[in-house]
Design a protein around this motif. Sequence first.
Motif, PDB file in Angstrom:
ATOM      1  N   GLU A  23      11.753 -11.247  -8.076  1.00  0.00           N
ATOM      2  CA  GLU A  23      10.673 -11.932  -8.775  1.00  0.00           C
ATOM      3  C   GLU A  23       9.323 -11.243  -8.606  1.00  0.00           C
ATOM      4  N   ALA A  24       9.073 -10.684  -7.436  1.00  0.00           N
ATOM      5  CA  ALA A  24       7.721 -10.229  -7.122  1.00  0.00           C
ATOM      6  C   ALA A  24       7.522  -8.719  -7.117  1.00  0.00           C
ATOM      7  N   ALA A  25       8.576  -7.942  -6.925  1.00  0.00           N
ATOM      8  CA  ALA A  25       8.432  -6.490  -6.781  1.00  0.00           C
ATOM      9  C   ALA A  25       8.728  -5.776  -8.092  1.00  0.00           C
ATOM     10  N   VAL A  58       5.709 -15.533  -0.009  1.00  0.00           N
ATOM     11  CA  VAL A  58       4.773 -15.134  -1.065  1.00  0.00           C
ATOM     12  C   VAL A  58       4.431 -13.654  -1.038  1.00  0.00           C
ATOM     13  N   GLY A  59       4.851 -12.931   0.007  1.00  0.00           N
ATOM     14  CA  GLY A  59       4.520 -11.519   0.065  1.00  0.00           C
ATOM     15  C   GLY A  59       5.366 -10.762   1.069  1.00  0.00           C
ATOM     16  N   SER A  60       5.447  -9.438   0.851  1.00  0.00           N
ATOM     17  CA  SER A  60       6.180  -8.574   1.776  1.00  0.00           C
ATOM     18  C   SER A  60       5.585  -7.179   1.762  1.00  0.00           C
ATOM     19  N   VAL A  61       5.797  -6.477   2.847  1.00  0.00           N
ATOM     20  CA  VAL A  61       5.540  -5.043   2.915  1.00  0.00           C
ATOM     21  C   VAL A  61       6.473  -4.477   3.979  1.00  0.00           C
ATOM     22  N   LEU A  75       5.309  -3.336  -1.041  1.00  0.00           N
ATOM     23  CA  LEU A  75       4.209  -4.298  -1.035  1.00  0.00           C
ATOM     24  C   LEU A  75       4.386  -5.130  -2.296  1.00  0.00           C
ATOM     25  N   ALA A  76       4.681  -6.383  -2.116  1.00  0.00           N
ATOM     26  CA  ALA A  76       4.943  -7.269  -3.251  1.00  0.00           C
ATOM     27  C   ALA A  76       4.353  -8.641  -2.959  1.00  0.00           C
ATOM     28  N   VAL A  77       3.790  -9.237  -4.000  1.00  0.00           N
ATOM     29  CA  VAL A  77       3.220 -10.578  -3.891  1.00  0.00           C
ATOM     30  C   VAL A  77       3.745 -11.406  -5.055  1.00  0.00           C
ATOM     31  N   LEU A  78       4.150 -12.617  -4.761  1.00  0.00           N
ATOM     32  CA  LEU A  78       4.617 -13.536  -5.787  1.00  0.00           C
ATOM     33  C   LEU A  78       3.553 -13.645  -6.879  1.00  0.00           C
ATOM     34  N   VAL A 110       4.180   4.019  -4.366  1.00  0.00           N
ATOM     35  CA  VAL A 110       3.681   3.145  -5.421  1.00  0.00           C
ATOM     36  C   VAL A 110       4.181   3.675  -6.755  1.00  0.00           C
ATOM     37  N   LEU A 111       4.798   2.808  -7.542  1.00  0.00           N
ATOM     38  CA  LEU A 111       5.283   3.241  -8.858  1.00  0.00           C
ATOM     39  C   LEU A 111       4.117   3.705  -9.728  1.00  0.00           C
ATOM     40  N   GLU A 112       4.290   4.840 -10.365  1.00  0.00           N
ATOM     41  CA  GLU A 112       3.247   5.406 -11.209  1.00  0.00           C
ATOM     42  C   GLU A 112       2.857   4.451 -12.345  1.00  0.00           C
ATOM     43  N   ALA A 113       3.819   3.756 -12.907  1.00  0.00           N
ATOM     44  CA  ALA A 113       3.555   2.876 -14.049  1.00  0.00           C
ATOM     45  C   ALA A 113       2.957   1.524 -13.652  1.00  0.00           C
TER      46      ALA A 113
END
Length: 146
Positions: A23-25, A58-61, A75-78, A110-113
């Motif tokens: 959902e978040a990443a 709500v978040g991860s890294v 690094l992802a946040v809902l 970090v994804l370029e897009a």
Amino acid sequence: MIDLRIRTARPDEATRVLVFWKEAAEGTSVTDDVDGVTRLISRDPEALILAESDGLLVGSVIAGYDGWRCSLYRLAVLPSHRRRGVSRALLEAAERRFAAVGGRRGDAMVLEANEQAHGAWAAAGYRKENHWRRWVKPFAGPSRPV
């Protein structure tokens, strides 16, 4: 900023983390399975840092340290909790971890897009280095770039 609990993940939370990442990443990895997440936590129990608000993930890294480099992944946040200080709190926790082990620099994947992520990383003081490119070779799973 919202009320957050920052803590490391437990091995029994691998499925919960994978559902969260869907959902978040942005993007997926060849290691996005229960075995991959469990192996990460077992090898380095401090690496997967989670943020919770009222019991909701709500978040991860991932703040990996191999004795040489400090590497940041996932690094992802809902989406419902973005722009509320979650990524900043996670990165601060990761940076404290790196400082405690003598780390000298954090490298982030970090994804370029993912332009929204670029802004978050820049706001946290990270900068893009255009002279590097990631080279990969999967050792398991489908033979495709990740």
